[in-house]
Design a protein around this motif. Sequence first.
Motif, mmCIF file in Angstrom:
data_model
loop_
_atom_site.group_PDB
_atom_site.id
_atom_site.type_symbol
_atom_site.label_atom_id
_atom_site.label_comp_id
_atom_site.label_asym_id
_atom_site.label_seq_id
_atom_site.Cartn_x
_atom_site.Cartn_y
_atom_site.Cartn_z
ATOM 1 N N ALA A 365 0.849 -1.192 0.000
ATOM 2 C CA ALA A 365 0.000 0.000 0.000
ATOM 3 C C ALA A 365 0.882 1.237 0.000
ATOM 4 N N ILE A 366 0.646 2.124 -0.964
ATOM 5 C CA ILE A 366 1.348 3.394 -1.054
ATOM 6 C C ILE A 366 0.303 4.483 -1.195
ATOM 7 N N GLU A 367 0.193 5.342 -0.172
ATOM 8 C CA GLU A 367 -0.835 6.375 -0.135
ATOM 9 C C GLU A 367 -2.208 5.740 -0.357
ATOM 10 N N LYS A 368 -2.863 6.051 -1.498
ATOM 11 C CA LYS A 368 -4.208 5.540 -1.745
ATOM 12 C C LYS A 368 -4.213 4.363 -2.723
ATOM 13 N N ARG A 369 -3.068 3.701 -2.864
ATOM 14 C CA ARG A 369 -2.960 2.594 -3.808
ATOM 15 C C ARG A 369 -2.606 1.306 -3.079
ATOM 16 N N PHE A 370 -3.292 0.231 -3.465
ATOM 17 C CA PHE A 370 -3.032 -1.073 -2.869
ATOM 18 C C PHE A 370 -2.741 -2.077 -3.986
ATOM 19 N N ASP A 371 -1.612 -2.723 -3.905
ATOM 20 C CA ASP A 371 -1.262 -3.792 -4.838
ATOM 21 C C ASP A 371 -1.342 -5.113 -4.098
ATOM 22 N N VAL A 372 -2.169 -6.025 -4.610
ATOM 23 C CA VAL A 372 -2.392 -7.313 -3.952
ATOM 24 C C VAL A 372 -2.049 -8.423 -4.934
ATOM 25 N N LYS A 373 -1.221 -9.350 -4.488
ATOM 26 C CA LYS A 373 -0.867 -10.520 -5.278
ATOM 27 C C LYS A 373 -1.152 -11.773 -4.463
ATOM 28 N N GLY A 374 -1.543 -12.825 -5.150
ATOM 29 C CA GLY A 374 -1.844 -14.065 -4.454
ATOM 30 C C GLY A 374 -1.713 -15.268 -5.348
ATOM 31 N N ASP A 375 -1.534 -16.408 -4.723
ATOM 32 C CA ASP A 375 -1.480 -17.694 -5.424
ATOM 33 C C ASP A 375 -2.272 -18.676 -4.570
ATOM 34 N N LEU A 376 -3.552 -18.839 -4.892
ATOM 35 C CA LEU A 376 -4.487 -19.526 -4.011
ATOM 36 C C LEU A 376 -4.833 -20.914 -4.536
ATOM 37 N N ASN A 377 -5.000 -21.819 -3.587
ATOM 38 C CA ASN A 377 -5.423 -23.187 -3.895
ATOM 39 C C ASN A 377 -6.936 -23.264 -3.749
ATOM 40 N N LEU A 378 -7.631 -23.692 -4.813
ATOM 41 C CA LEU A 378 -9.096 -23.745 -4.802
ATOM 42 C C LEU A 378 -9.641 -25.163 -4.672
ATOM 43 N N LYS A 379 -8.789 -26.108 -4.300
ATOM 44 C CA LYS A 379 -9.245 -27.497 -4.272
ATOM 45 C C LYS A 379 -10.424 -27.690 -3.336
ATOM 46 N N GLU A 380 -10.428 -26.991 -2.197
ATOM 47 C CA GLU A 380 -11.505 -27.147 -1.223
ATOM 48 C C GLU A 380 -12.703 -26.253 -1.522
ATOM 49 N N ALA A 381 -12.673 -25.532 -2.651
ATOM 50 C CA ALA A 381 -13.714 -24.546 -2.949
ATOM 51 C C ALA A 381 -14.770 -25.111 -3.885
ATOM 52 N N GLU A 382 -15.979 -24.561 -3.753
ATOM 53 C CA GLU A 382 -17.071 -24.815 -4.695
ATOM 54 C C GLU A 382 -17.539 -23.468 -5.227
#
Length: 861
Positions: A365-382
């Motif tokens: 997060a820089i001032e009013k900016r947010f950079d979000v990165k992720g690598d998510l496992n969806l095996k348990e998801a529906e």
Amino acid sequence: MRKRIFKLVVKFGLLVAALCVATVVALWLFFPEEKIRTALERELSRKLDQIVAIDSVSIGFYPDLEFVAWDVTIVDPRTSQRLVSAQKVRLDLDTRELLNKRYIVENIVVTAPELEFDRDITGKWNVEDLIGRLGSSEPPTKEETAKTSPETEIGPIAIRQGVLHVHDKKSGIRVEVSKARATVDLNNDLIRFDSASISLPAVQAKTSGTLSHLSDSNPVLDFETDVRVEKEGPLRNFGPALISKKATIVELSGSVSGRLDSLTIKSSFSMNRLATAGIATRGNVKGTLKTNKNVFEISSLDALFGRSKASLSGVVNGIGSSGRKISLEGRVRFMLEDAQAIPGVEALERLEPAGAVTGPVSVVAIEKRFDVKGDLNLKEAEITFPKLMRKQRGAPASLSFDVRYVMPAELIVNDLELLVAGAEVAGKGRAAPASTPWLQASVTTSDFPLQILDQLPSASFEKGSLALAVDVEQARPEDGRITHTGKAAIAKATVELDALREPFRELNANVTWDNQKAVADSVSFLFAGSSHVGHAQISNFANPRLVGEVHTDSLNVRAITAAVGREKSRDDEPASAEGPGMSIELNVEADSMDAAGLKTGPLTTTWKGSADSHSFSPFQIQVFGGALSGTSELKPSEEGLRWTAQFEGKDMSLETVIAEFHKGSTKGSGLVNVNGNISGMATGGKENVLRSLGGNLRIAVREGEIMEYSLLKDILLLTQVPVGPSLIPGLREVVGVSTLLDVAKTAGRTLDPTRVSFHKIDGSFSVAGGVAHTKDLRFESGTVDLICKGDMDLAKNIMDMKIRATPLGFVGSLMGKAPIVGGVLKGTKEAILSTDFVARGPIAHPDVKLAAVDKLLPGKK
């Protein structure tokens, strides 16, 4: 900067206290109160380079020496702004120690002090000159003081109801510290805050604690703080309307301890459930604030949202500056059911999310900016993608993303990759309400298996692959309509439609679409045992309608009949009430058709199909050397698939018809015309299908010849038996016996029963239960006329007919020998001499028997 200001404030307080003590003691010995007040104002104004005003002073002598300054103010002479004020400053001196030349201030009590700290839009604080003045000279050391003046000791300084106002005009922030109760213990080198209230827009806090080792360059803090974040100021529009004005949104409690340059911070927090749709949200944070570097190192940040959890760590750089940067990373376990409660994302409900998403994430997060990165496992998801697919729990899948959010409402998806069923879906997009269009996104995929598209309306895939590219756009957030365009390549697919019993196999197509329709070019597939090519388009996606053209080398009617007409949806449950499913309208061209073994020439028709019925209207078929046209319909019923047809055939070859339906030696020639309407069932065996037939049929054949038909042969042979005068009562009154015998011998014996020419064959049939009944089937030739009445059982292939035969060659010769009666007999050929026969048995070779011979003169029955 903060550390420097803090040290200067401490110096300022100590210097003022020392000046007050020294001045009070000196002036008390030699001057009255008014002179003391005037001298004190002058000395403090000179030293501070500010306007110092004291309303009055008073001196008490019992039980100890007491000096009180009333209504003390410090004003900046350049701006006339009040910087400091105090209602009362009281000093208590130990009178016994005065005799020993020791000036001991036992207590100092400052009542209702009030400080005003302002920063203008250029970034300059109003107290910078004052602090700079205090910092221009250092207070005398203890050794220097001992040489020049009596020993002085200052006891605890008590502050009661202190107030601090901070107004940063550059950022617009206002902070107020009120109800401060504190004790400054110079001997023990600490300040103890019993309590203080801190207020700034949307934030209310209470704190207590100690500030020790004041003389060190790195003092020690130990504070406990409770904070409330309220719905007001910048947060006045936060959350749903259920949260009332000034209601608490977030509550925090924590502690700050350690040296000023390295403070350990611990805190726990919880949110108002009205702000999180009833889901409990709480967490803890622990870290180290390094003030000399303006860095906050977060060792742990644990947050719970319902059953979801995030565990992060990281660093905040540039604290207190506009260029601060927050970097966090860690792992999350997010329960998708919790996502449905997030305000403003009601559309998530359509995804029917369930299960857990886990994996590493990072946030910058820089001032009013947010950079979000992720690598998510969806095996348990529906997750359900409406009218497309459902990702089941346990099925391998993952999601990688790189997203930027710019306050107040701009979302940029730099990269998004979804891996599901071994295929990759990549996308990017942008949403900014202030822009037009506000929403833009694009998605591309690798070849992925079509079997995963299990939510398509009216269709499902057994196999095949799909690669696609999609662009999405929406003009304004309030618009309900989203514009989307795309293209796809389908390869080797097997697709089932609710309207059909049999799937399309080996389907290959290139598809493009937009909001209105999808167009498929270069389509090829196998259906009903034949290969097809063509093109089509689908419109009205809510209730899909497929129209197009298809060409095939051969069309198998039996296979088509078996393929169409589903009574239930593919999961064997009644069709959804959301709509009638996909409807079909295809212009079909075939080079040939196979109708239960009947081979035809080219066929053209329009196939209109739905889950309830299929029609082929109109159809044109080249068959039996002629043309057959009409309409046909297939419709499911409780008994099975029912069909109806209305048709007309013209100029068909009788020879071809006989060759198709009669495999014996019988042959024929002539042109056949036929019309009618027939219905029946298209399910079950051949006999059941034939027994289901019903309707009406009319046949007309003109100018031809019948050869080697046993029924016709038997009738003609029987009509050629010579007839004597005794067998024809009353005839001898008209002609002589010799003439009659001559006619019989010449005319009758010239008939050839194996080869009979005819002028026409004409008749109508009513069909019921597979039995065709006729009352007026006529066979007219120059030799014999036949009138047939009876039944043909098509299922059993047998007939039961009464046939009246009139040998017209015999009658014609008779008329020529008997001119007297020629006029009388005109129009009564059948009444002259006719013979009735009964034909029973197989249609190809029935048993023909003589029923009766009527020899009728005019007027006799």
